[in-house]
Design a protein around this motif. Structure first.
Motif, mmCIF file in Angstrom:
data_model
loop_
_atom_site.group_PDB
_atom_site.id
_atom_site.type_symbol
_atom_site.label_atom_id
_atom_site.label_comp_id
_atom_site.label_asym_id
_atom_site.label_seq_id
_atom_site.Cartn_x
_atom_site.Cartn_y
_atom_site.Cartn_z
ATOM 1 N N GLU A 217 -20.176 7.112 -34.920
ATOM 2 C CA GLU A 217 -20.598 6.183 -35.978
ATOM 3 C C GLU A 217 -20.128 4.760 -35.672
ATOM 4 O O GLU A 217 -20.889 3.806 -35.788
ATOM 5 C CB GLU A 217 -19.979 6.655 -37.292
ATOM 6 N N ARG A 218 -18.859 4.632 -35.249
ATOM 7 C CA ARG A 218 -18.326 3.292 -34.938
ATOM 8 C C ARG A 218 -19.071 2.685 -33.747
ATOM 9 O O ARG A 218 -19.368 1.493 -33.735
ATOM 10 C CB ARG A 218 -16.825 3.389 -34.668
ATOM 11 N N LEU A 219 -19.393 3.522 -32.760
ATOM 12 C CA LEU A 219 -20.136 3.043 -31.582
ATOM 13 C C LEU A 219 -21.489 2.465 -31.997
ATOM 14 O O LEU A 219 -21.882 1.382 -31.555
ATOM 15 C CB LEU A 219 -20.335 4.202 -30.593
ATOM 16 N N ILE B 139 -16.053 -4.956 -34.221
ATOM 17 C CA ILE B 139 -16.976 -4.617 -33.123
ATOM 18 C C ILE B 139 -16.113 -4.224 -31.927
ATOM 19 O O ILE B 139 -15.332 -5.036 -31.430
ATOM 20 C CB ILE B 139 -17.862 -5.821 -32.748
ATOM 21 N N LYS B 140 -16.232 -2.965 -31.503
ATOM 22 C CA LYS B 140 -15.432 -2.527 -30.351
ATOM 23 C C LYS B 140 -16.247 -2.832 -29.101
ATOM 24 O O LYS B 140 -16.971 -1.988 -28.578
ATOM 25 C CB LYS B 140 -15.103 -1.032 -30.490
ATOM 26 N N SER B 141 -16.143 -4.079 -28.663
ATOM 27 C CA SER B 141 -16.988 -4.540 -27.563
ATOM 28 C C SER B 141 -16.273 -4.424 -26.229
ATOM 29 O O SER B 141 -15.068 -4.162 -26.170
ATOM 30 C CB SER B 141 -17.397 -5.996 -27.800
ATOM 31 N N CYS C 35 -2.072 -4.514 -32.748
ATOM 32 C CA CYS C 35 -1.508 -4.632 -31.398
ATOM 33 C C CYS C 35 -2.676 -4.726 -30.419
ATOM 34 O O CYS C 35 -3.820 -4.831 -30.841
ATOM 35 C CB CYS C 35 -0.592 -3.439 -31.117
ATOM 36 N N THR C 36 -2.413 -4.704 -29.117
ATOM 37 C CA THR C 36 -3.505 -5.017 -28.181
ATOM 38 C C THR C 36 -4.573 -3.928 -28.108
ATOM 39 O O THR C 36 -5.730 -4.212 -27.845
ATOM 40 C CB THR C 36 -2.981 -5.323 -26.760
ATOM 41 N N ALA C 37 -4.182 -2.648 -28.345
ATOM 42 C CA ALA C 37 -5.181 -1.577 -28.362
ATOM 43 C C ALA C 37 -4.789 -0.522 -29.396
ATOM 44 O O ALA C 37 -5.148 0.655 -29.263
ATOM 45 C CB ALA C 37 -5.321 -0.949 -26.983
ATOM 46 N N ASP C 38 -4.044 -0.958 -30.407
ATOM 47 C CA ASP C 38 -3.550 -0.029 -31.428
ATOM 48 C C ASP C 38 -3.443 -0.746 -32.766
ATOM 49 O O ASP C 38 -3.209 -1.955 -32.806
ATOM 50 C CB ASP C 38 -2.145 0.484 -31.047
ATOM 51 N N ASN C 39 -3.571 0.007 -33.823
ATOM 52 C CA ASN C 39 -3.320 -0.531 -35.156
ATOM 53 C C ASN C 39 -1.822 -0.478 -35.449
ATOM 54 O O ASN C 39 -1.070 0.185 -34.745
ATOM 55 C CB ASN C 39 -4.097 0.277 -36.210
ATOM 56 N N ILE C 40 -1.415 -1.192 -36.489
ATOM 57 C CA ILE C 40 0.014 -1.224 -36.836
ATOM 58 C C ILE C 40 0.204 -0.873 -38.314
ATOM 59 O O ILE C 40 -0.655 -1.198 -39.145
ATOM 60 C CB ILE C 40 0.623 -2.608 -36.466
ATOM 61 N N GLY D 289 -9.593 1.659 -36.962
ATOM 62 C CA GLY D 289 -9.168 2.687 -36.003
ATOM 63 C C GLY D 289 -9.395 4.096 -36.526
ATOM 64 O O GLY D 289 -9.161 4.369 -37.704
ATOM 65 N N VAL D 290 -9.822 4.958 -35.651
ATOM 66 C CA VAL D 290 -10.037 6.366 -36.030
ATOM 67 C C VAL D 290 -8.678 7.023 -36.308
ATOM 68 O O VAL D 290 -8.534 7.796 -37.259
ATOM 69 C CB VAL D 290 -10.823 7.105 -34.920
ATOM 70 N N THR D 291 -7.677 6.682 -35.520
ATOM 71 C CA THR D 291 -6.332 7.221 -35.749
ATOM 72 C C THR D 291 -5.762 6.647 -37.046
ATOM 73 O O THR D 291 -5.135 7.362 -37.836
ATOM 74 C CB THR D 291 -5.406 6.873 -34.560
ATOM 75 N N ARG D 292 -5.975 5.348 -37.253
ATOM 76 C CA ARG D 292 -5.549 4.673 -38.490
ATOM 77 C C ARG D 292 -6.109 5.408 -39.704
ATOM 78 O O ARG D 292 -5.395 5.706 -40.661
ATOM 79 C CB ARG D 292 -6.063 3.226 -38.439
ATOM 80 N N THR E 159 -0.720 2.991 -34.121
ATOM 81 C CA THR E 159 -1.605 4.147 -33.994
ATOM 82 C C THR E 159 -2.787 3.811 -33.088
ATOM 83 O O THR E 159 -3.300 2.701 -33.113
ATOM 84 C CB THR E 159 -2.192 4.595 -35.350
ATOM 85 N N GLY E 160 -3.215 4.791 -32.315
ATOM 86 C CA GLY E 160 -4.394 4.613 -31.472
ATOM 87 C C GLY E 160 -4.745 5.925 -30.798
ATOM 88 O O GLY E 160 -3.913 6.846 -30.745
ATOM 89 N N THR E 161 -5.953 5.998 -30.295
ATOM 90 C CA THR E 161 -6.421 7.239 -29.667
ATOM 91 C C THR E 161 -5.528 7.651 -28.499
ATOM 92 O O THR E 161 -5.134 8.807 -28.390
ATOM 93 C CB THR E 161 -7.883 7.057 -29.210
ATOM 94 N N GLY E 162 -5.205 6.700 -27.640
ATOM 95 C CA GLY E 162 -4.361 7.023 -26.483
ATOM 96 C C GLY E 162 -2.910 7.222 -26.892
ATOM 97 O O GLY E 162 -2.249 8.152 -26.441
HETATM 98 N N1 PMP Z 1 -7.215 -1.788 -32.070
HETATM 99 C C1 PMP Z 1 -7.832 -2.023 -30.897
HETATM 100 C C2 PMP Z 1 -8.059 -3.433 -30.475
HETATM 101 C C3 PMP Z 1 -8.259 -0.953 -30.089
HETATM 102 O O1 PMP Z 1 -8.871 -1.182 -28.933
HETATM 103 C C4 PMP Z 1 -8.040 0.373 -30.531
HETATM 104 C C5 PMP Z 1 -8.539 1.534 -29.722
HETATM 105 N N2 PMP Z 1 -7.772 1.804 -28.590
HETATM 106 C C6 PMP Z 1 -7.336 0.575 -31.743
HETATM 107 C C7 PMP Z 1 -6.981 -0.533 -32.494
HETATM 108 C C8 PMP Z 1 -7.058 1.955 -32.246
HETATM 109 O O2 PMP Z 1 -8.246 2.583 -32.624
HETATM 110 P P1 PMP Z 1 -8.449 4.153 -32.475
HETATM 111 O O3 PMP Z 1 -7.424 4.802 -33.329
HETATM 112 O O4 PMP Z 1 -9.839 4.389 -32.953
HETATM 113 O O5 PMP Z 1 -8.261 4.474 -31.033
#
Ligand code: PMP
Length: 297
Positions: free
Chosen positions: A53-55, A152-154, A187-192, A212-215, A248-251
């Motif tokens: 859905e997010r995609l 937008i996850k671009s 954060c750079t690839a994670d929510n806080i 974020g899906v994890t968020r 939080t984040g997928t990875g």
């Molecule tokens: N913020 C950013 C900028 C991200 O790229 C991501 C995904 N790695 C997240 C937050 C966390 O999102 P998700 O839990 O969907 O991975």
């Protein structure tokens, strides 16, 4: 059991060394495209529906027509995961504008590229989870939503990469980005998240956070446990005075944060609510999603 990396490129599965896109692909030339990072836990594709859905929402915002229906995309991801065969995987789905010419006119790109890679996850060091992580707020600000909506996850991650480089230059692993007004974004690839007086607070998407899906999963778990949650506006004051903090984040999943800008957060050790949510999340990610492979007994 299949173990080689599986790569889907525009409808075909190809060996890794043959998987390629054109040098004229605007994903490569301009970062013109969208993507998702998805985890597979014990054969379960965690929250696949939400990722797809997010995609599609990201694609819709940049007027990118994905040449598959969401259902076809889900099936393609499930098939890629099945072929990979491993219970634990990391999947990357990418849709780029496709090959055009050297100008940035998207109309020249007739066929968007669809790529799905089923790889394995390279986990963060165990120490991040047992001892907690240090963050630093950086001078690089999150792109304002009036310039480019961070929902937008671009494929354009330079803003995040600049922040990551700044943190690393400061000798710290991860950065906190503030938005143009000085509110905490992510954060750079994670929510806080922070914990304050038993409440769980996280920056609103209006402050520049990705949805974020994890968020979302963490907010669902917290609400189930009766923890009051708020998507709100936070400043550095809220970070420095928090009882607990985590990313939080997928990875990353859920990573305790114990120091920000060289200041100790809470007790300086992973907090009780963080630990409680980590345990609940470990269960959730094995059950909530689409089963691609049989669960281990
Ligand atoms: N913020 C950013 C900028 C991200 O790229 C991501 C995904 N790695 C997240 C937050 C966390 O999102 P998700 O839990 O969907 O991975």
């Amino acid at each position: 059991m299949q173990t080689a990396m599986q790569i889907y490129v525009n409808g075909c599965f190809v060996p890794a060394q043959e998987a390629s896109v054109s040098v004229f692909d605007h994903g490569f030339l301009y970062g013109d495209g969208v993507f998702e990072g998805i985890r597979v836990y014990d054969g379960n594709i965690f929250r696949l529906q939400q990722h797809v859905e997010r995609l599609y929402h990201s694609a819709q915002c940049i007027l990118l027509r994905i040449p598959l229906t969401p259902e076809e995309m889900r099936l393609a991801i499930v098939e890629t995961v099945r072929r990979r065969g491993l219970p634990s995987q990391y999947v990357r789905a990418v849709v780029s504008r496709g090959a055009g010419d050297l100008g940035l006119d998207p109309r020249r790109c007739k066929h968007p590229s669809v790529i799905i890679i089923a790889d394995t996850i390279s986990l963060y060091p165990e120490q991040f989870y047992t001892e907690g992580l240090e963050l630093v707020t950086v001078a690089t600000r999150r792109t304002p939503s009036w310039a480019l909506d961070p929902r937008i996850k671009s494929l354009n991650y330079l803003n995040n990469i600049l922040a990551k480089l700044e943190a690393q230059q400061a000798g710290v692993e991860e950065a906190v980005l503030l938005n143009a007004e000085g509110y905490v974004a992510e954060c750079t690839a994670d929510n806080i998240f922070v914990v304050r007086q038993g409440r769980l607070l996280t920056p609103s998407t209006a402050a520049g956070a990705l949805l974020g899906v994890t968020r979302d999963g963490v907010l669902d778990l917290a609400r189930e446990q009766g923890i009051p949650c708020e998507e709100t506006f936070l400043t550095r004051y809220d970070l420095y005075t928090a009882e607990e903090c985590f990313m939080t984040g997928t990875g990353a999943e859920i990573v305790p944060v114990i120091r920000i800008d060289r200041r100790q957060i809470g007790t300086g050790t992973p907090g009780a609510m963080t630990q409680q949510l980590r345990q609940a999340f470990a269960k959730l990610c094995r059950n909530d999603g689409v089963r691609a492979l049989p669960a281990a007994v």
